[in-house]
Motif scaffolding. Sequence first.
Motif: not given
Lengths: 229, 229, 229, 229
Positions: C45-63
């Motif tokens: 739910g984060v708007p594309y125009e505000e998105m930066t590298l820091k907003d990205l989330v890292v998960v493993d294959l089990e979530g």
Amino acid sequence: MLKKLKEQVLQGNLELPKRNLVTYTWGNVSGIDREKGFVVIKPSGVPYEEMTLKDLVVVDLEGNQVEGDMKPSSDTPTHLVLYKAFPDIGGVVHTHSHWSTVWAQIGKGVPALGTTHADYFYGEIPCTRKMTLQEIEGDYEEETGKVIIEGFIDKNPNYFPGVLVKNHGPFSWGKDPQKAVENAVIMEEIAKLAYYTLSFSPDTEAISDGLLDKHFLRKHGKNAYYGQG
Amino acid sequence: MLKKLKEQVLQGNLELPKRNLVTYTWGNVSGIDREKGFVVIKPSGVPYEEMTLKDLVVVDLEGNQVEGDMKPSSDTPTHLVLYKAFPDIGGVVHTHSHWSTVWAQIGKGVPALGTTHADYFYGEIPCTRKMTLQEIEGDYEEETGKVIIEGFIDKNPNYFPGVLVKNHGPFSWGKDPQKAVENAVIMEEIAKLAYYTLSFSPDTEAISDGLLDKHFLRKHGKNAYYGQG
Amino acid sequence: MLKKLKEQVLQGNLELPKRNLVTYTWGNVSGIDREKGFVVIKPSGVPYEEMTLKDLVVVDLEGNQVEGDMKPSSDTPTHLVLYKAFPDIGGVVHTHSHWSTVWAQIGKGVPALGTTHADYFYGEIPCTRKMTLQEIEGDYEEETGKVIIEGFIDKNPNYFPGVLVKNHGPFSWGKDPQKAVENAVIMEEIAKLAYYTLSFSPDTEAISDGLLDKHFLRKHGKNAYYGQG
Amino acid sequence: MLKKLKEQVLQGNLELPKRNLVTYTWGNVSGIDREKGFVVIKPSGVPYEEMTLKDLVVVDLEGNQVEGDMKPSSDTPTHLVLYKAFPDIGGVVHTHSHWSTVWAQIGKGVPALGTTHADYFYGEIPCTRKMTLQEIEGDYEEETGKVIIEGFIDKNPNYFPGVLVKNHGPFSWGKDPQKAVENAVIMEEIAKLAYYTLSFSPDTEAISDGLLDKHFLRKHGKNAYYGQG
């Protein structure tokens, strides 16, 4: 060599995305120097935004590469067949533009339903017949050119500056690369007009011969009176 | 001479590509100075991006060129017929805009299906009858004007600020060139709305006379209450 | 950690609105680092125009969330199922792009009607079966992934780089996030071409196997000759 | 007075042309200050590109003008009926956006055919009944509001944040002017999706209650898990 022609071909290629005729690298423009017998064409699979004069490829009419480090467009053999068959044309364009491709997938020619059409095509925009398996598995791109000219045995390519290749998409041409692009834009517009007209009213008749003559001939031929020429 | 009118006509012409009503040079705007009886109109076949005040052409109501080095739009005789027949109009526009042209190719008037339509046209947008071969082979552009006004014998052009010429495309008008362009934009919108409505639901009825009256008359005529005027 | 992959995922997400594939936040792109087994994905739910590298989330294959302060896209479990089932893919995209979503709502696969399609998909773009109430009320997003791979038991995901989830919308994939976005763009184009072709001419047949082979295999596999590669 | 609300209302109005929801002045956004009982609304017939904070008009819930030199939007009485009937809403939008207006002209509600719809509307987008001649000739704009709320007797306006007025166009609302505009954009998207789905496949069924619940409730209500909230 061929500096002016290369600039025309580059400009023509760059106009394709500007006119919304292509997605990614789905289109190509070429131009010919009739005296030298050389054709300048877009390299295969290179994005338009990165393309420069140096990327363009020069081939002779037999397809031998004369200049350029890159591979020419995979559609080059089709362009060459057209240049050899249609002596007046100086530029060729191939795209997968939306409305022309829809008609090519429907597999029917685009009938002349209004004056917009009649201003540029002297009747239905033709659609090629289905290609045979032998043609597809043979020199496919060259056969594509041959199936196009087969439909022009009794047609003047100057009066019908484009064609639909069945299940594939449009090719267009003109006296130079710029005019060939212009005809690609116009085919797209009249294909769209005809689509929506017939979709709403399937029994719409083609315009009368009188109106077709009037509009085509006020823009083309020796009695033309449109424009400043 | 006619400096202000020329600026209006130039602005009107330049607005056609901005509003996506034209491809290449497929459209023209004119304006009239009723006192002098002179009409300012776009030159024939000149790209919008290169057009300047000096390129505009001035003709009188009989079509005699009064000013300008270029040939006027080939549609000039149609504009002149409209100015002579409709005394209140000050501007005329002709385009091949997509949805209006689709309806012209279908060859039917655009019925009033909603309030968007009723805000600007007091009923169906009319479509002309088919032109005869004699009309087409005669003074074609003037005959085009005549076939338009034939449909306005019992219609107020101020209440129906546009028309479809069968197999051709739309003409619109207004008290000045700007209003004529505005009506071209609006015809395009309501032609598109009606197309999609009837395409989905062919039996949709026109709106009631009550709703038509309400919307048209809240924007036009002496009891109008829309806007700041 | 995963700096290069994060940049690819961010670029991929930002390309969605540029390519008109999304409205508001209706889409998401992820990428995987196969060695580490970590997936980088858009936050929910984060708007594309505000998105930066820091907003990205890292998960493993089990979530399990490995990095990032925000919640990952609610569609993350679907992405993970695809990464686990399709070992060659490096990026996944989900959107509600118009034409692909129309086909998903119609609930049918998109047949191969032309060479534009054949250049990228080796046959019909599949559509999933209807999900059961149990699947919907269970781990819905994970079940969405499962119903996708159910349709790929006898299909090579490298030859069919996308799918329609019935009543929902498209998922696509590729060797990296960029290619997955490219396939989302292409699905949208060919879904649109097929829509208009079949809408006009419902009995249009799929292209011949010969033409499908020719086009798909000139761009993919060991005998490809398109592009500079 | 009401500085923050005025800025929201101005921003909302300016977003209409940016989102391609309006032509010329065909739309209006308002917002309410529930404590003071004052509504800020767009002036009638003023172009968006010229609109400033000072042009906005303030009225009370009975329609008395409290502030502003210009006349308020002619649709103001409709907005006021909605604010009085729906106590949770803080913003109202009216446009003639294309796809919503097409459905209003067809005169049918937009069925929920996919998850895009279910994410925002908890079932079919309602369409009002035809208005009577008496309603049209009476306080037309107020009666328009009344015919809308008549359809919400058994409907929660927070779960159905918009409506189609038959033969007219869409109204939408939200907790503030921004959300009301967002719902206008979303209605347009799902109206377009449903149009093309049913046009191709008229017998398409609405999505299952299970899928409708799942999508609507993952974004709305106390068990929502979409976004960062």
